[in-house]
Design an enzyme around this catalytic site. Sequence first.
Site, mmCIF file in Angstrom:
data_model
loop_
_atom_site.group_PDB
_atom_site.id
_atom_site.type_symbol
_atom_site.label_atom_id
_atom_site.label_comp_id
_atom_site.label_asym_id
_atom_site.label_seq_id
_atom_site.Cartn_x
_atom_site.Cartn_y
_atom_site.Cartn_z
ATOM 1 N N CYS A 108 43.435 34.720 35.752
ATOM 2 C CA CYS A 108 44.756 35.287 36.609
ATOM 3 C C CYS A 108 44.808 36.855 35.690
ATOM 4 O O CYS A 108 45.679 37.748 36.208
ATOM 5 C CB CYS A 108 45.940 34.684 36.451
ATOM 6 S SG CYS A 108 45.719 33.021 37.462
ATOM 7 N N HIS A 118 52.241 39.651 36.634
ATOM 8 C CA HIS A 118 51.484 38.755 37.508
ATOM 9 C C HIS A 118 52.353 37.779 38.507
ATOM 10 O O HIS A 118 53.295 37.297 37.883
ATOM 11 C CB HIS A 118 50.671 37.986 36.438
ATOM 12 C CG HIS A 118 49.942 36.696 37.274
ATOM 13 N ND1 HIS A 118 49.273 36.769 38.437
ATOM 14 C CD2 HIS A 118 49.642 35.348 36.753
ATOM 15 C CE1 HIS A 118 48.808 35.689 38.874
ATOM 16 N NE2 HIS A 118 49.020 34.993 37.845
ATOM 17 N N ASN A 138 50.489 32.825 44.220
ATOM 18 C CA ASN A 138 49.724 33.077 43.141
ATOM 19 C C ASN A 138 48.408 33.419 43.477
ATOM 20 O O ASN A 138 47.576 32.873 43.887
ATOM 21 C CB ASN A 138 49.761 31.985 42.084
ATOM 22 C CG ASN A 138 49.004 32.530 40.929
ATOM 23 O OD1 ASN A 138 48.281 33.431 40.799
ATOM 24 N ND2 ASN A 138 49.340 31.781 39.653
#
Length: 326
Positions: A114, A250, A280
């Site tokens: 990520c 994020h 996500n």
Amino acid sequence: MPRYAQVVGWGKCLPQRVLTNRELEVSIDTTDAWIQSRTGIKERRIASDSETASSLAVPAARMALETAHVSPESVDLVIVATATPDRIFPSCAATVQNALGARKAGAFDINAACTGFMYALVTACQFVTSGTFKNVLVIGSEVYSRILDWKDRSTCVLFGDGAGAVLVQASDDAPGMLGFVLGSDGSGADMLYVPGPCGTPQSSPNGRYFLAMNGPEVFRFAITTTRKATQQAVAASGLTMSDIDLFVSHQANSRIIWAAAKSLGLPPERVFTNVEQYGNTSAASIPIALCEAVEQGKLHAGNHVALVGFGGGLSWGAAVLRWTVN
Ligand code: UT7
């Protein structure tokens, strides 16, 4: 004369298919109320069978080139951050470079889970400030729907598919990238991982490779790391938190974003979220969020935007950009 790196283009591409929490209620033991209260997520996008990380990356990259008024022939380097590439090789970046017609450009992928976009963005800026390249495309693109166990309610509700892109360009006038931090703690590898086809045979007895995560541990890591990394990047930029006009983290969980924002003393109007719509999207989440922040008029020339990512590795990265485009 110093050479500076500025972000001058932005783009995104999301699959058409919307998967709502209500739909997930039908297939697994979960509720819309649980997902929303624990994560903020309402829905996410899911790639069709024909969509891949590179096929989502191409329209996002084209949009970034268009907003920057740069032709594909002028691109020197294409970097794709992804943990879900179409193939082990060639890289997604090579596929994207060819599809764009960026004939002059080099191309490679970066995998930092990520945090991939932050690693790719910083890498691009190094190539630019060193005087090596003028135009570098940085793309985050993911199809996590392919590595989720859709029977595992503790993970499958969290992620979605999509791509975001920026164009990093050389400037003689003023810096865009002001400061950054990148970090890794490989001792946390088992907190969040996907076994792979090149790993031990035992890693996937049934031939499938699913994401595994210790949610509560990653949650704790994420809140602390988001705060620390952001503070370090702001300090490295010679700024203080009060100079930050927009915080683009994020997009993993709205509880993580708001807890970090609170500990940084950032008021809600300086925090951007879109995790509600997309879940996500791993390495794609920061460039998608940045693109939407610009589209919503939240960034103006002279503003300072703090970007911060965290994820598998465990890894993290943060940067402060001075926005140079009106
Ligand atoms: O990009 C980086 C990647 N990851 C992250 O940032 C994720 C970080 N972690 C998190 O966001 C949170 O830990 C989660 C959202 C994954 C979980 O939230 P939590 O508040 O930490 O819940 P939990 O894991 O402690 O689980 C609480 C309960 C458990 O039931 P019991 O044991 O208390 O009876 C779970 O079985 O919630 C249950 N549960 C669910 N219930 C309904 C777990 N998933 C679900 C679900 N629906 N989808």
